[in-house]
Design a protein around this motif. Structure first.
Motif, short mmCIF file in Angstrom:
data_model
loop_
_atom_site.label_atom_id
_atom_site.label_comp_id
_atom_site.label_asym_id
_atom_site.label_seq_id
_atom_site.Cartn_x
_atom_site.Cartn_y
_atom_site.Cartn_z
N PRO A 70 0.83 -1.21 0.00
CA PRO A 70 0.00 0.00 0.00
C PRO A 70 0.86 1.25 0.00
N GLU A 72 -0.24 4.15 1.15
CA GLU A 72 -0.47 4.64 2.51
C GLU A 72 -0.93 3.45 3.33
N PRO A 74 -2.90 1.33 6.18
CA PRO A 74 -4.18 1.59 6.85
C PRO A 74 -3.94 2.28 8.19
N THR A 75 -4.89 3.14 8.58
CA THR A 75 -4.80 3.72 9.93
C THR A 75 -5.97 3.19 10.74
N VAL A 77 -9.60 3.13 12.28
CA VAL A 77 -10.87 3.72 11.83
C VAL A 77 -11.23 4.91 12.72
N THR A 200 -14.05 8.40 -0.38
CA THR A 200 -12.86 7.75 0.21
C THR A 200 -13.00 7.72 1.73
N HIS A 204 -13.01 4.44 4.07
CA HIS A 204 -12.12 4.25 5.22
C HIS A 204 -12.91 3.92 6.48
N ASN A 207 -13.19 0.49 7.30
CA ASN A 207 -11.89 -0.19 7.46
C ASN A 207 -11.39 -0.78 6.13
N ILE A 208 -11.67 -0.08 5.06
CA ILE A 208 -11.21 -0.50 3.73
C ILE A 208 -10.31 0.62 3.21
N TRP A 209 -9.14 0.22 2.68
CA TRP A 209 -8.09 1.21 2.45
C TRP A 209 -7.57 1.23 1.02
N GLN A 210 -8.16 0.45 0.16
CA GLN A 210 -7.74 0.45 -1.24
C GLN A 210 -8.97 0.61 -2.13
#
Ligand SMILES: CC(C)(COP(=O)(O)OP(=O)(O)OC[C@H]1O[C@@H](n2cnc3c(N)ncnc32)[C@H](O)[C@@H]1OP(=O)(O)O)[C@@H](O)C(=O)NCCC(=O)NCCS
Length: 365
Positions: A70, A72, A74-75, A77, A200, A204, A207-210
Motif C-alpha cells: 500500500p 499509505e 491503513p490507519t 478507523v 474515500t 475508510h 476499514n477499507i483502504w484500497q
C-alpha cells in the motif's frame, strides 16, 4: 493533447465503463511496461488533484526501488475524519438509498440528463444501477449524492461497491468506484475532487483502504487499460440510426452477410446459465482467475450476483460437456440501451459489453 475526432460508436462504447482501471498500487514490471511507454507519451499534463492522492504517480514510474504494497498504510478507523467534507454553502450531502424506487429513479434520471455529452447517450436502468452498485455486502453510505439545499435537486453522484481483489497472493477488500457524475452546469468547479474525497472517507470508515477507479482519461498510472472493439448484430438498424461502423468498401448486403449469425448456437451443450450452475461456474472462475496477478476473488455469492442472468442487465451462457456433463466454458455480457436522438423509427440501440469469458475446451470457430 489533441482530442480524437468524435465517433459515436467509439465514444458511446467507451463512455459507459472502464477504460483505465486505476488501483492504488505501485506499478512494477509485470503491471504494464507497455502502458508506461504510452503513459509517458500521452500524459504530459499535470493533475492538480490526483497528484495529492495516494496513487502511483507518473514521476515514480521508472523508480524500481519503491516497495510493493500500500502507498499509505491503513490507519485506525477511529482516526478517520468523522464529519463529511465541506461543500459550497448551497449544497448538502445525501446518501442515496437505491432500494427506494423513487431514489433510484431520481439517480437514473440524473444520469440520463448528465452522464454523457454525446448525442448517443447510455441509459442506465434502475435494474442496471442496482446490479452495479448493490452487490452482496454493499454499503449504502457509498452511494453518495449532492443536493441543492433549497430545492433538494440531485446535482452530483459518486458510487462505490465493495469487492475482494486478489493482488498476487493477498486478497484485499477494495472499493470499486464508479458512476462519478456532476451536473452539466456545475462542471470544472472542483466538485469532483470533493466527491472523491468524501467517498474515500466513507470507504475508510468501513476499514477499507484500497480502491479501484475506472476512467476515460489517463489520471495517474493505470494498472490496466482496455480497448473496445465493436461488433454489429443488426447492421441495417445501425446504419439507419447513423452509427458509423461501416466501411465504404462493403455494401449493405455484404455487411449483412459478413455479420450474419446462425439461427441457433452451434456449440453442443451451449445454454444460458442457471442458478444450479453457480458452484460449477465459481470453480471454473477460480481456476481461471488464479493465473492473473490481479483479479477478482469470486465466491458463490459474487457469482450469483454478478453473473446470474438478469434481463436487460447481465447475460451469461455456458457449455456443459455432453460427455462429462461438466461446465467447460463460459461467456457473458452486460447490456443497456443507448438513446438515439431524432430518429423517426428507433429510440434506442442495445449495446452489449463483453464481460467475463472463459474457454477451456471450446475454441473460436
Ligand atoms: C467526470 C466529471 C464528474 C468531472 O467533473 P468536473 O466538474 O469536470 O471535474 P472537477 O473540475 O470538479 O475536477 C476535476 C478533477 O477530477 C478528476 N476526475 C475527472 N473524472 C474522473 C474520474 N472518472 N475518476 C477520477 N477522477 C476524475 C480530474 O482528473 C480532475 O483532477 P486532476 O486535476 O487531478 O486531473 C464530469 O465531467 C462528469 O460528470 N462527466 C460525465 C460523467 C462521466 O463521464 N463520468 C466519468 C465516467 S468514467
Amino acid at each position: 493533447m489533441s482530442s480524437p475526432k468524435p465517433n459515436p460508436v467509439r465514444d458511446t462504447l467507451g463512455g459507459a465503463d472502464a477504460k483505465n482501471l486505476q488501483i492504488q498500487l505501485p506499478m512494477d514490471d509485470t503491471l504494464g511496461q507497455t502502458i508506461v511507454g504510452r503513459l509517458l507519451q500521452q500524459c504530459s499534463q499535470t493533475h492538480k488533484f490526483w497528484e495529492t492522492q495516494p496513487v502511483a504517480q507518473l514521476k515514480d514510474i521508472k523508480d524500481t526501488s519503491l516497495p510493493e504494497g500500500p502507498i499509505e498504510p491503513p490507519t485506525l478507523v477511529s482516526k478517520v475524519k468523522q464529519e463529511p467534507y465541506n461543500l459550497p454553502g448551497q449544497f448538502e450531502w445525501t446518501t442515496c438509498d437505491l432500494n427506494s424506487d423513487d431514489v433510484c429513479s431520481e439517480v437514473y434520471s440524473f444520469f440520463k440528463e448528465n452522464y454523457s455529452e454525446l448525442a448517443f447517450k447510455a441509459e442506465y436502468s434502475v435494474e442496471f444501477l442496482r446490479w452495479a452498485l448493490c452487490p452482496p455486502g454493499y454499503y449504502q453510505s457509498w452511494h453518495v449524492g449532492v443536493r441543492v439545499k433549497t430545492s433538494k435537486k440531485l446535482v452530483a453522484f459518486i458510487g462505490g461497491a465493495p469487492g475482494r481483489i486478489r493482488v498476487r497472493d493477498e486478497v484485499i477488500k477494495m472499493a470499486k468506484i464508479n458512476f462519478l457524475c456532476v451536473h452539466k452546469k456545475l462542471r470544472s468547479k472542483g466538485l469532483a475532487p470533493v466527491m472523491i474525497k468524501e467517498v474515500t472517507r466513507r470507504v475508510h470508515l468501513q476499514n477499507i483502504w484500497q480502491a479501484a477507479y475506472t476512467s476515460r482519461d489517463i489520471l495517474s498510472t493505470p494498472v490496466s487499460t482496455c480497448q473496445y472493439w465493436g461488433r454489429m448484430l443488426n447492421p441495417k438498424k445501425l446504419r439507419d440510426v447513423g452509427l458509423t461502423l461501416f466501411t465504404e468498401r462493403m455494401s449493405m448486403s455484404m455487411t449483412i452477410k459478413f455479420f450474419n449469425l446462425p439461427d441457433a448456437p452451434i456449440t453442443p451443450g451451449f445454454r444460458e446459465m442457471e442458478r444450479r450452475d453457480v458452484p460449477a461456474v465459481t470453480e471454473l472462475f477460480r481456476n481461471y482467475l488464479c493465473q492473473f496477478g490481479v483479479a477478482a476473488d469470486f465466491d458463490e455469492n459474487d457469482v450469483k450476483h454478478w453473473l446470474l442472468p438478469r434481463e436487460n442487465v447481465i447475460y451469461s451462457y455456458l457449455v456443459v460437456s455432453p460427455e462429462t456433463h461438466e461446465v467447460t466454458d463460459f461467456c457473458s455480457f452486460y447490456a443497456f440501451p443507448v438513446l438515439i436522438p431524432g430518429n423517426r423509427k428507433y429510440t434506442t440501440v442495445k449495446y452489449a459489453y463483453s464481460y467475463y469469458n472463459i474457454a477451456t475446451v471450446t475454441l473460436f470457430p
